[in-house]
Design a protein around this motif. Sequence first.
Motif, PDB file in Angstrom:
ATOM      1  N   ILE A 175      -5.462  37.889  14.950  1.00 43.35           N
ATOM      2  CA  ILE A 175      -5.687  38.708  16.134  1.00 43.35           C
ATOM      3  C   ILE A 175      -4.742  39.908  16.174  1.00 43.35           C
ATOM      4  CG2 ILE A 175      -6.542  36.734  17.434  1.00 43.35           C
ATOM      5  CD1 ILE A 175      -3.940  36.818  19.051  1.00 43.35           C
ATOM      6  N   THR A 176      -3.657  39.878  15.421  1.00 43.03           N
ATOM      7  CA  THR A 176      -2.779  41.062  15.359  1.00 43.03           C
ATOM      8  C   THR A 176      -3.547  42.257  14.835  1.00 43.03           C
ATOM      9  OG1 THR A 176      -0.756  39.766  15.069  1.00 43.03           O
ATOM     10  CG2 THR A 176      -0.721  42.033  14.281  1.00 43.03           C
ATOM     11  N   PHE A 177      -4.288  42.087  13.747  1.00 44.24           N
ATOM     12  CA  PHE A 177      -5.074  43.182  13.188  1.00 44.24           C
ATOM     13  C   PHE A 177      -6.235  43.561  14.108  1.00 44.24           C
ATOM     14  CE2 PHE A 177      -3.003  41.399   9.421  1.00 44.24           C
ATOM     15  CZ  PHE A 177      -2.499  42.546   8.839  1.00 44.24           C
ATOM     16  N   VAL A 178      -6.840  42.559  14.733  1.00 43.47           N
ATOM     17  CA  VAL A 178      -7.930  42.824  15.672  1.00 43.47           C
ATOM     18  C   VAL A 178      -7.442  43.679  16.836  1.00 43.47           C
ATOM     19  CG1 VAL A 178      -9.453  41.747  17.384  1.00 43.47           C
ATOM     20  CG2 VAL A 178      -9.287  40.791  15.080  1.00 43.47           C
ATOM     21  N   GLN A 179      -6.307  43.309  17.408  1.00 39.36           N
ATOM     22  CA  GLN A 179      -5.806  44.026  18.582  1.00 39.36           C
ATOM     23  C   GLN A 179      -5.307  45.417  18.239  1.00 39.36           C
ATOM     24  OE1 GLN A 179      -2.985  41.026  19.758  1.00 39.36           O
ATOM     25  NE2 GLN A 179      -4.318  40.224  21.351  1.00 39.36           N
ATOM     26  N   ALA A 180      -4.692  45.590  17.074  1.00 40.89           N
ATOM     27  CA  ALA A 180      -4.250  46.924  16.666  1.00 40.89           C
ATOM     28  C   ALA A 180      -5.448  47.857  16.518  1.00 40.89           C
ATOM     29  CB  ALA A 180      -3.474  46.837  15.355  1.00 40.89           C
ATOM     30  N   PHE A 181      -6.506  47.376  15.888  1.00 47.62           N
ATOM     31  CA  PHE A 181      -7.731  48.173  15.760  1.00 47.62           C
ATOM     32  C   PHE A 181      -8.293  48.531  17.133  1.00 47.62           C
ATOM     33  CE2 PHE A 181     -12.364  47.436  16.117  1.00 47.62           C
ATOM     34  CZ  PHE A 181     -12.826  48.627  15.569  1.00 47.62           C
ATOM     35  N   GLY A 336      -5.469  37.840  23.042  1.00 50.91           N
ATOM     36  CA  GLY A 336      -4.039  37.643  23.186  1.00 50.91           C
ATOM     37  C   GLY A 336      -3.695  36.540  24.160  1.00 50.91           C
ATOM     38  N   VAL A 337      -4.366  36.514  25.300  1.00 49.86           N
ATOM     39  CA  VAL A 337      -4.080  35.496  26.309  1.00 49.86           C
ATOM     40  C   VAL A 337      -4.484  34.113  25.794  1.00 49.86           C
ATOM     41  CG1 VAL A 337      -4.576  34.705  28.645  1.00 49.86           C
ATOM     42  CG2 VAL A 337      -4.317  37.147  28.185  1.00 49.86           C
ATOM     43  N   THR A 338      -5.652  34.040  25.175  1.00 50.98           N
ATOM     44  CA  THR A 338      -6.105  32.759  24.623  1.00 50.98           C
ATOM     45  C   THR A 338      -5.142  32.247  23.562  1.00 50.98           C
ATOM     46  OG1 THR A 338      -8.416  33.325  25.054  1.00 50.98           O
ATOM     47  CG2 THR A 338      -8.009  31.576  23.458  1.00 50.98           C
TER      48      THR A 338
END
Length: 503
Positions: A175-181, A336-338
């Motif tokens: 999710i780090t890469f998902v959120q940065a995108f 992120g919350v999940t």
Amino acid sequence: MSTGWGIAAVTLVSLATLTIGALTMRVSRTTSDFYVASRSVSPVLNSSAIGGEYLSAASFLGVAGLVLANGPDMLWYPIGWTAGYLFLLVFVAAPLRRSGAYTVPDFAQLRLQSVAVRRAATVLVVAVGWLYLLPQFQGAGLTLAVVTGAAPWVGSVLVAVIVVVNVVAGGMRGITFVQAFQYWLKLSALLVPAFFLLLAWQRDGRPSPVADADWLLPTSGGDGMALYTTYSLLAATFLGTMGLPHVVVRFYTNPDGHAARRTTLLVLGLLGGFYLLPTLYGVLGRIYAGDLVAGRAADTVVLALPGRLYDGTAADLLGALVTAGAFAAFLSTSCGVTMAIAGVMGQSINRWPPTARRVPPITALRVSAAACVLVPLGLALGSESVSVASSVAFAFALAASTFSPLLVLGIWWRGLTAAGAMAGLAGGGVCAVAGSVVTLAAHPEGWAGALLAQPAAWSAPVGFGLMIAVSLLTRGSVPPGTSRTMVRLHTPEHLDVDRSPAR
């Protein structure tokens, strides 16, 4: 915007999110990968990811709606949400990373050597997370209903499914890469249409809303209740930011305390630049979409403006772009919350009795991710929608009243005891939750309504005060090894010092 364009925008964002998550499955193998991305995320990547998860539905849609309906006084929301990172930079970021913990409950047990405090922190992480997930699911349903005509439950369920798939597939590293995108997608989704909206406004020559004094400064010269609401909002956002579990957990992914501080500085810049854009949409909405002021309709002003200023293909393209950004906001924050809730629940599966057999940590996290979205999803489907920004404010108030005193006092005051921490978490938490519940159920008016709707100004001092007072009364129970823990929190990693207990 036509329904086809809206469906295409949501589909592309969903596919991009799932694709990035699937690609990271190859590099997410260990427990550390899933829980804290092996503590190897660079400040640039981590700051983009924090921006992606922090800029939620309340930021993308809610700020513009608040400015449209209530005027520039509502800018205290984004100011507080951004300035909260300054508090986090000064008081929490580096020491928290040096603690070596995975989650807030981990930190609580490390610092206070108390299973009871750990359990209380676990319950509060889940409560704050659910409060934060609820408006994400509701906002997704609202957005999909507006742009495609689908039933509101469709957007809520779609976001919940995609979020669970991403967390299960790649954990924190994924999710780090998902959120940065998604941060850069959200920024582009507001920035590009804003350029064309300003051109259209200049072409039309319509007057600026600054001529409307009642809208420009609606609470200027108001009574003390308006002043209290503003200060309480600032307390909630300033203190609540450093206590939000999904924000705090991201600092565990930095390599060291120095990188955590650099990350926080970059986040301040990313958030400050972003919040200029929804403010602009709120001002333009006052000119072109004044009919949306009433109720939840104000939250749709970002989605509605392209169709108010352009026709045909131009309106479809701009509308599809802001729709994509809005859906990215729901996905990134929900991921992120999940992840924060699942990380805590996953560890609790193997700690909470009676557990006959240990479950593999990655399996525990995956099961927890699937389970923890069910309650907020059910509430989103079964409850009446409230303002996106206002509902997120309840989560900030709860975090400000519980985790903020726990982190600040736990990091900076050697005298904090387990009994003090429990008293503060319980007292501050009960006050914040009671205010939120009574507000949603009874809608009180006057001073009672203001005190309950924005409880942070009094519930946060209750949390701090109880922790300090009870700790002073139980000062003989300061955990052994506290001095060593304090040295660990405050000594830069590159320094070779004696970290032995000094009691």
